[in-house]
Design a protein around this motif. Structure first.
Motif, mmCIF file in Angstrom:
data_model
loop_
_atom_site.group_PDB
_atom_site.id
_atom_site.type_symbol
_atom_site.label_atom_id
_atom_site.label_comp_id
_atom_site.label_asym_id
_atom_site.label_seq_id
_atom_site.Cartn_x
_atom_site.Cartn_y
_atom_site.Cartn_z
ATOM 1 N N PHE A 62 -4.227 4.834 5.305
ATOM 2 C CA PHE A 62 -4.473 4.364 3.936
ATOM 3 C C PHE A 62 -5.954 4.429 3.562
ATOM 4 O O PHE A 62 -6.337 3.983 2.476
ATOM 5 C CB PHE A 62 -3.949 2.931 3.764
ATOM 6 N N VAL A 86 -5.861 -4.172 5.698
ATOM 7 C CA VAL A 86 -4.403 -3.949 5.793
ATOM 8 C C VAL A 86 -3.715 -5.136 6.476
ATOM 9 O O VAL A 86 -2.653 -5.591 6.055
ATOM 10 C CB VAL A 86 -4.094 -2.640 6.560
ATOM 11 N N LEU A 134 0.829 -1.211 0.000
ATOM 12 C CA LEU A 134 0.000 0.000 0.000
ATOM 13 C C LEU A 134 0.863 1.261 0.000
ATOM 14 O O LEU A 134 0.550 2.247 -0.668
ATOM 15 C CB LEU A 134 -0.914 0.010 1.235
ATOM 16 N N ARG A 135 1.962 1.192 0.743
ATOM 17 C CA ARG A 135 2.871 2.337 0.834
ATOM 18 C C ARG A 135 3.494 2.630 -0.531
ATOM 19 O O ARG A 135 3.549 3.784 -0.967
ATOM 20 C CB ARG A 135 3.950 2.028 1.879
ATOM 21 N N GLY A 151 0.978 4.058 -2.947
ATOM 22 C CA GLY A 151 0.661 5.461 -2.664
ATOM 23 C C GLY A 151 1.883 6.369 -2.714
ATOM 24 O O GLY A 151 1.777 7.550 -2.367
ATOM 25 N N LEU A 174 5.242 7.582 6.595
ATOM 26 C CA LEU A 174 4.225 6.765 7.269
ATOM 27 C C LEU A 174 4.488 6.748 8.781
ATOM 28 O O LEU A 174 3.560 6.894 9.584
ATOM 29 C CB LEU A 174 4.235 5.342 6.694
#
Lengths: 166, 68
Positions: B52, B59, B8-9, B12, B19
């Motif tokens: 997120f 997640v 996800l990091r 994005g 984060l």
């Protein structure tokens, strides 16, 4: 004992929610540091004075050295932390970084595991030392034995405290 | 517990430091989470999921036979 003193003594796991709360915690700790500074200064003065004036004859030169050394240590530690805290309180950015570093949840988890492991290893070492010391010196045996008893009592008391709180 | 933090990091284009700053932990904690060496607390899991804009279940993947 006042509730705030209890909180400071047993509040190792109190996690500040934000920088303002962390700043308040540091200010509270700073008050304890002034106490440590005064206590250290008293020990240092007593140790040095007794070395020359011997107003307490039971304490020999060795004891005077121990007391003045411990006193000086407390004073230095208190002064260092007082300066550190003053610097932290004067810099919002540094305060934020320090809060994240100090109260990072993984770090707290590591500290908990380290504390439990240390306690277990220390108890085993103390018990072994007591068993071996029994052959050579009663004084050392009783010191170790008292240490084991104290550890057990503290463990029970702290468990009781957290059982009531959680 | 498995998680999709790294995926996800990267999707994005968020760095570990960004984060970490957003969820109030150190970068080392994010690294440990991504490597699966450390399981996040409920509070941290909630913060990460919120970052997120997903649910915790989206997640973090809890496996039945997992032990804490």
């Amino acid at each position: 004992m006042k509730p705030c003193m209890m909180r400071d003594l047993f509040g190792a796991w109190n996690i500040p929610a934000n920088d303002e709360e962390y700043a308040r915690m540091i200010r509270r700790k700073t008050k304890w540091l002034y106490g440590l500074l005064v206590f250290g200064a008293i020990l240092l003065t007593l140790g040095v004075l007794n070395e020359y004036l011997a107003f307490f004859p039971a304490a020999d030169s060795f004891s005077d050295g121990v007391y003045s050394g411990v006193g000086a240590g407390f004073c230095v530690a208190a002064i260092v932390f007082l300066f550190k805290n003053k610097k932290l309180l004067g810099d919002a950015g540094m305060l934020h970084v320090k809060r994240i570093e100090e109260y990072d949840e993984r770090k707290i988890e590591i500290t908990r595991k380290v504390a439990v492991t240390t306690f277990t290893i220390f108890s085993v070492i103390l018990f072994t030392a007591a068993m071996i010391a029994g052959f050579f010196s009663r004084t050392v045996f009783y010191c170790c034995y008292l240490g084991i008893l104290l550890l057990a009592l503290i463990f029970i008391a702290v468990t009781h405290y957290y059982n009531k709180r959680m | 517990m498995k998680n999709r933090i790294q995926e996800l990091r990267k999707a994005g284009k968020v760095t570990q430091a960004e984060l970490a700053e957003a969820v109030d932990v150190t970068r080392q904690t994010i690294i440990s989470l991504e490597n699966g060496r450390y399981n996040a607390s409920l509070v941290l899991a909630h913060k990460v999921a919120q970052f997120f804009q997903l649910t915790i279940e989206e997640v973090f993947i809890f496996e039945e036979d997992e032990n804490l």
